[in-house]
Motif scaffolding. Sequence first.
Motif, PDB file in Angstrom:
ATOM      1  N   VAL A  95       0.822  -1.209   0.000  1.00 21.57           N
ATOM      2  CA  VAL A  95       0.000   0.000   0.000  1.00 21.57           C
ATOM      3  C   VAL A  95       0.856   1.259   0.000  1.00 21.57           C
ATOM      4  N   GLN A  96       2.031   1.199   0.625  1.00 19.21           N
ATOM      5  CA  GLN A  96       2.943   2.343   0.567  1.00 19.21           C
ATOM      6  C   GLN A  96       3.430   2.592  -0.852  1.00 19.21           C
ATOM      7  N   LEU A  97       3.645   1.511  -1.595  1.00 23.70           N
ATOM      8  CA  LEU A  97       4.098   1.649  -2.976  1.00 23.70           C
ATOM      9  C   LEU A  97       3.001   2.210  -3.876  1.00 23.70           C
ATOM     10  N   VAL A  98       1.780   1.683  -3.708  1.00 18.73           N
ATOM     11  CA  VAL A  98       0.656   2.116  -4.546  1.00 18.73           C
ATOM     12  C   VAL A  98      -0.570   2.306  -3.642  1.00 18.73           C
ATOM     13  N   PRO A  99      -0.690   3.478  -3.023  1.00 13.96           N
ATOM     14  CA  PRO A  99      -1.756   3.689  -2.041  1.00 13.96           C
ATOM     15  C   PRO A  99      -3.171   3.434  -2.560  1.00 13.96           C
ATOM     16  N   ARG A 100      -3.402   3.693  -3.828  1.00 15.85           N
ATOM     17  CA  ARG A 100      -4.760   3.548  -4.334  1.00 15.85           C
ATOM     18  C   ARG A 100      -5.236   2.094  -4.372  1.00 15.85           C
ATOM     19  N   LYS A 101      -4.328   1.145  -4.142  1.00 16.04           N
ATOM     20  CA  LYS A 101      -4.696  -0.272  -4.148  1.00 16.04           C
ATOM     21  C   LYS A 101      -5.087  -0.777  -2.762  1.00 16.04           C
ATOM     22  N   VAL A 102      -5.268   0.115  -1.815  1.00 16.61           N
ATOM     23  CA  VAL A 102      -5.537  -0.306  -0.442  1.00 16.61           C
ATOM     24  C   VAL A 102      -6.789  -1.169  -0.329  1.00 16.61           C
ATOM     25  N   ASN A 103      -7.825  -0.872  -1.108  1.00 17.37           N
ATOM     26  CA  ASN A 103      -9.088  -1.597  -0.977  1.00 17.37           C
ATOM     27  C   ASN A 103      -9.082  -2.979  -1.614  1.00 17.37           C
ATOM     28  N   VAL A 104      -8.040  -3.281  -2.374  1.00 18.19           N
ATOM     29  CA  VAL A 104      -7.962  -4.626  -2.967  1.00 18.19           C
ATOM     30  C   VAL A 104      -6.744  -5.385  -2.450  1.00 18.19           C
ATOM     31  N   THR A 105      -6.145  -4.868  -1.380  1.00 12.44           N
ATOM     32  CA  THR A 105      -4.965  -5.497  -0.796  1.00 12.44           C
ATOM     33  C   THR A 105      -5.308  -6.033   0.592  1.00 12.44           C
ATOM     34  N   PHE A 106      -5.117  -7.335   0.767  1.00 14.95           N
ATOM     35  CA  PHE A 106      -5.412  -8.024   2.016  1.00 14.95           C
ATOM     36  C   PHE A 106      -4.242  -8.939   2.351  1.00 14.95           C
ATOM     37  N   THR A 107      -4.152  -9.369   3.604  1.00 17.74           N
ATOM     38  CA  THR A 107      -3.331 -10.556   3.804  1.00 17.74           C
ATOM     39  C   THR A 107      -4.186 -11.745   3.381  1.00 17.74           C
ATOM     40  N   LEU A 108      -3.533 -12.830   3.032  1.00 17.05           N
ATOM     41  CA  LEU A 108      -4.254 -14.026   2.589  1.00 17.05           C
ATOM     42  C   LEU A 108      -5.229 -14.504   3.657  1.00 17.05           C
ATOM     43  N   ARG A 109      -4.752 -14.582   4.891  1.00 20.14           N
ATOM     44  CA  ARG A 109      -5.613 -15.082   5.962  1.00 20.14           C
ATOM     45  C   ARG A 109      -6.730 -14.084   6.284  1.00 20.14           C
ATOM     46  N   GLU A 110      -6.459 -12.803   6.128  1.00 24.79           N
ATOM     47  CA  GLU A 110      -7.496 -11.792   6.322  1.00 24.79           C
ATOM     48  C   GLU A 110      -8.604 -11.965   5.290  1.00 24.79           C
ATOM     49  N   PHE A 111      -8.221 -12.131   4.023  1.00 27.86           N
ATOM     50  CA  PHE A 111      -9.219 -12.271   2.971  1.00 27.86           C
ATOM     51  C   PHE A 111     -10.094 -13.497   3.231  1.00 27.86           C
ATOM     52  N   ALA A 112      -9.472 -14.613   3.590  1.00 33.29           N
ATOM     53  CA  ALA A 112     -10.234 -15.835   3.863  1.00 33.29           C
ATOM     54  C   ALA A 112     -11.157 -15.645   5.066  1.00 33.29           C
ATOM     55  N   ARG A 113     -10.661 -14.982   6.092  1.00 36.23           N
ATOM     56  CA  ARG A 113     -11.450 -14.754   7.306  1.00 36.23           C
ATOM     57  C   ARG A 113     -12.657 -13.865   7.024  1.00 36.23           C
TER      58      ARG A 113
END
Length: 206
Positions: A95-113
Amino acid sequence: MPDFSILTVCSGNIIRSPLTELILRSELDRSDVFSISSAGTFAGDGDLMTPEAAEIALALGLDPSAHRARYLVEPYIESADLILALSRAHRREIVQLVPRKVNVTFTLREFARLAALISDDEVTRTIEPLSTTRERLVAIVKLVTTRRGAAGQIEIPADDDVVDPYRRGAEMYSESLSQLSPAASDSAKLLRQATKNPSIGARILH
């Protein structure tokens, strides 16, 4: 040209992210729909998976031989529709590299949870009005994002990470896999559901 791009990210791109990539590719099994790749935040370009990780892949019936590590750069992030990091630290770096991608960036376990908080009926209502597979997948990721509120919080934030087993022995590789594999499978189930025709009542999640 595939409809939807998934990027998995860890540190060296030689254990966790390539294993996730291989599992997702196997479970999604739609090269016409999904483009799945991986990268590492300090990877050495061209590195192979570690022997231990390659052995795990083979035991899962997956082929690690084509994998070559890639150093994470902005264009990889920019082109991804869903980014699955293997730890919260990796997610922050992305997200620091490309802030606008914050809403599609998860940890794997977060996304599954978070995906587990979504009912079959919610998925069906979300995708039913949409005509293309890409639109449905994008909408499903947005639906997962909405679960990041209070209901989606966990008591131990580290439970959203997958442990790094690099140079830590067979037991740690086993622990890492026990965290990674179910999360990859659960994530794939939700994404598969979005590719089904809701009019025929397909159900993937249980």
